[in-house]
Design an enzyme around this catalytic site. Structure first.
Site, short mmCIF file in Angstrom:
data_model
loop_
_atom_site.label_atom_id
_atom_site.label_comp_id
_atom_site.label_asym_id
_atom_site.label_seq_id
_atom_site.Cartn_x
_atom_site.Cartn_y
_atom_site.Cartn_z
N GLY A 27 8.91 49.63 -2.15
CA GLY A 27 7.64 49.10 -1.56
C GLY A 27 8.09 49.63 -0.08
O GLY A 27 8.53 51.05 0.07
N LYS A 32 7.42 35.33 10.25
CA LYS A 32 6.64 36.45 10.78
C LYS A 32 6.77 36.56 12.14
O LYS A 32 6.57 37.54 13.20
CB LYS A 32 5.40 37.15 10.19
CG LYS A 32 5.77 37.52 8.74
CD LYS A 32 7.20 38.61 8.73
CE LYS A 32 7.52 39.23 7.32
NZ LYS A 32 7.86 39.77 7.23
N TYR A 74 5.39 31.48 5.48
CA TYR A 74 5.67 32.81 6.21
C TYR A 74 4.92 33.36 7.15
O TYR A 74 5.81 33.80 7.98
CB TYR A 74 4.54 33.17 4.46
CG TYR A 74 4.47 34.99 4.94
CD1 TYR A 74 5.79 36.17 4.67
CD2 TYR A 74 3.84 35.83 5.54
CE1 TYR A 74 5.60 36.80 4.82
CE2 TYR A 74 3.89 36.99 5.24
CZ TYR A 74 4.43 37.86 4.74
OH TYR A 74 4.68 38.68 5.07
N ASP A 125 22.50 40.72 -0.05
CA ASP A 125 21.79 39.43 0.30
C ASP A 125 21.55 39.58 1.72
O ASP A 125 23.17 39.17 2.79
CB ASP A 125 22.03 38.37 -0.27
CG ASP A 125 21.15 37.38 0.30
OD1 ASP A 125 20.72 37.55 0.97
OD2 ASP A 125 20.98 36.33 -0.18
N VAL A 126 20.75 40.43 2.69
CA VAL A 126 21.21 40.21 4.16
C VAL A 126 20.72 38.87 4.34
O VAL A 126 20.75 39.05 6.03
CB VAL A 126 19.60 41.29 4.58
CG1 VAL A 126 19.97 42.76 4.39
CG2 VAL A 126 18.68 41.11 4.14
N1 LIG Z 1 2.69 44.72 1.31
C1 LIG Z 1 2.32 43.77 1.72
O1 LIG Z 1 1.11 43.27 1.35
C2 LIG Z 1 3.12 43.34 3.31
C3 LIG Z 1 2.03 43.10 4.25
C4 LIG Z 1 2.81 42.50 5.56
C5 LIG Z 1 3.66 42.79 5.46
N2 LIG Z 1 4.50 42.54 4.65
C6 LIG Z 1 6.09 42.56 5.10
O2 LIG Z 1 7.03 44.08 4.38
C7 LIG Z 1 8.16 44.06 3.65
C8 LIG Z 1 7.88 44.55 2.67
O3 LIG Z 1 7.37 44.32 1.29
P1 LIG Z 1 6.78 44.71 0.18
O4 LIG Z 1 5.44 44.84 -0.16
O5 LIG Z 1 7.56 46.49 0.35
O6 LIG Z 1 7.84 43.92 -1.20
P2 LIG Z 1 8.87 44.32 -1.84
O7 LIG Z 1 8.11 42.95 -2.81
O8 LIG Z 1 7.59 44.88 -2.53
O9 LIG Z 1 10.01 45.33 -1.88
C9 LIG Z 1 10.48 44.27 -0.77
C10 LIG Z 1 12.22 44.81 -1.37
O10 LIG Z 1 12.95 44.02 -0.54
C11 LIG Z 1 14.17 43.73 -1.44
N3 LIG Z 1 14.71 42.22 -0.96
C12 LIG Z 1 14.42 41.06 -0.67
N4 LIG Z 1 14.83 39.99 -0.69
C13 LIG Z 1 16.03 40.84 -0.06
C14 LIG Z 1 17.59 40.20 0.20
N5 LIG Z 1 18.12 38.88 0.72
N6 LIG Z 1 18.33 41.13 0.98
C15 LIG Z 1 17.97 41.77 0.76
N7 LIG Z 1 16.96 43.11 0.10
C16 LIG Z 1 16.00 41.90 -0.23
C17 LIG Z 1 14.07 43.23 -2.26
O11 LIG Z 1 14.46 43.42 -3.19
C18 LIG Z 1 13.11 44.50 -2.43
O12 LIG Z 1 12.96 45.76 -3.12
C19 LIG Z 1 8.44 42.27 3.76
O13 LIG Z 1 8.99 41.96 5.21
C20 LIG Z 1 6.72 41.78 3.77
O14 LIG Z 1 6.70 40.65 4.01
C21 LIG Z 1 4.44 43.11 3.28
#
Ligand SMILES: NC(=O)c1ccc[n+]([C@@H]2O[C@H](COP(=O)([O-])OP(=O)(O)OC[C@H]3O[C@@H](n4cnc5c(N)ncnc54)[C@H](O)[C@@H]3O)[C@@H](O)[C@H]2O)c1
Length: 246
Positions: free
Chosen positions: A15, A155, A151, A59-60
């Site tokens: 992602g 945020k 959420y 796990d962060v």
């Molecule tokens: N995709 C969207 O539409 C969107 C929109 C606004 C904000 N965001 C934000 O962008 C960020 C990334 O989103 P994405 O859609 O790429 O997510 P995703 O689910 O595709 O990827 C997230 C990654 O984070 C890892 N992860 C989750 N919890 C974790 C933890 N406790 N420790 C370590 N790694 C962990 C997962 O294993 C995964 O590889 C997030 O903070 C999300 O809230 C996403």
């Protein structure tokens, strides 16, 4: 400064986090990719761009695991100049079905993790008198979407944390900013109940009427992580196709 800068990116296995790792590597930065799962693919993508890459699992949101990650970052790279706090989860639950454990989990992964990771690497930035922290928030804080109380709390917390931290570290040449993506096509979204109709709906609310892609926020994050952004701190920037305007 001698040698390439080193960035630590959380949630880097896929992602937005993976796209950020690639973008930083293309700009000459070495990368530590941190994720719950082994970030093999990301490490390969960074190395394919001629940069050093270290993949770490953990796990962060867990203080003990973050302490271990901090030691591994120091042992593996010896420095950390840039931190991108990207790891996040976005389970949806209406308040009537939202249990305290689920609330705590979202606050912990999306917000506590940013505090813990900053604490783990800030000493490197203070020693170098240079650092960049970019925290990922979301444009959904400005929308009226349902089932997101936990959420949105997390945020908005990211924005508050960003503002406060910026004040404490400015004297060390460290900036702290937040970037908000729009609803984007990522593996996490594909696994969620969010469907094509929802992606199209949010896209129609934007000035630029297409759903986001993981790469859409990379330019802004890399800019904020660069020398050129030295006088920008405490800010939240929506890289969201012109939906939410602060
Ligand atoms: N995709 C969207 O539409 C969107 C929109 C606004 C904000 N965001 C934000 O962008 C960020 C990334 O989103 P994405 O859609 O790429 O997510 P995703 O689910 O595709 O990827 C997230 C990654 O984070 C890892 N992860 C989750 N919890 C974790 C933890 N406790 N420790 C370590 N790694 C962990 C997962 O294993 C995964 O590889 C997030 O903070 C999300 O809230 C996403």
């Amino acid at each position: 400064m001698t040698g390439a800068r080193v960035a630590v990116v959380t949630g880097a296995a896929r992602g937005i986090g993976q796209a950020v790792c690639v973008g930083l590597a293309e700009r000459g930065v070495d990368v530590v990719a941190v994720d719950l799962v082994e970030p093999f693919e990301t490490v390969g993508l960074v190395q394919a761009r001629g940069r050093k890459a270290l993949g770490l699992t953990g796990d962060v949101a867990d203080p003990e695991q973050v302490a271990r990650l901090g030691e591994e970052i120091t042992a593996g790279m010896g420095r950390c100049d840039i931190l991108v706090n990207n790891a996040g989860i976005y389970p949806m639950a209406n308040i009537w079905k939202l249990e305290f454990d689920a609330w705590r989990k979202v606050l912990s992964v999306n917000l506590d993790s940013q505090f813990l990771m900053a604490k783990a690497v800030l000493h490197h930035m203070r020693d170098a008198q240079w650092g960049r922290i970019v925290n990922i928030t979301s444009n959904s804080i400005g929308l009226g979407l349902p089932a997101q109380a936990h959420y949105l709390a997390s945020k908005m917390g990211v924005i508050g944390f960003t503002r406060g931290l910026a004040n404490d570290v400015a004297r060390f040449g460290i900036t702290v900013n937040a970037v908000g993506p729009t609803l984007s096509r990522t593996p996490g979204v594909a696994e969620s109940p969010i469907d094509e109709q929802a992606l199209a709906h949010v896209a129609q609310l934007q000035a630029i009427k297409r759903p986001g892609e993981a790469t859409d926020v990379v330019g802004m994050i890399c800019f904020l992580a660069s020398d050129e952004a030295a006088f920008i701190t405490g800010q939240t920037i929506m890289a969201d196709g012109g939906l939410v305007r602060l």
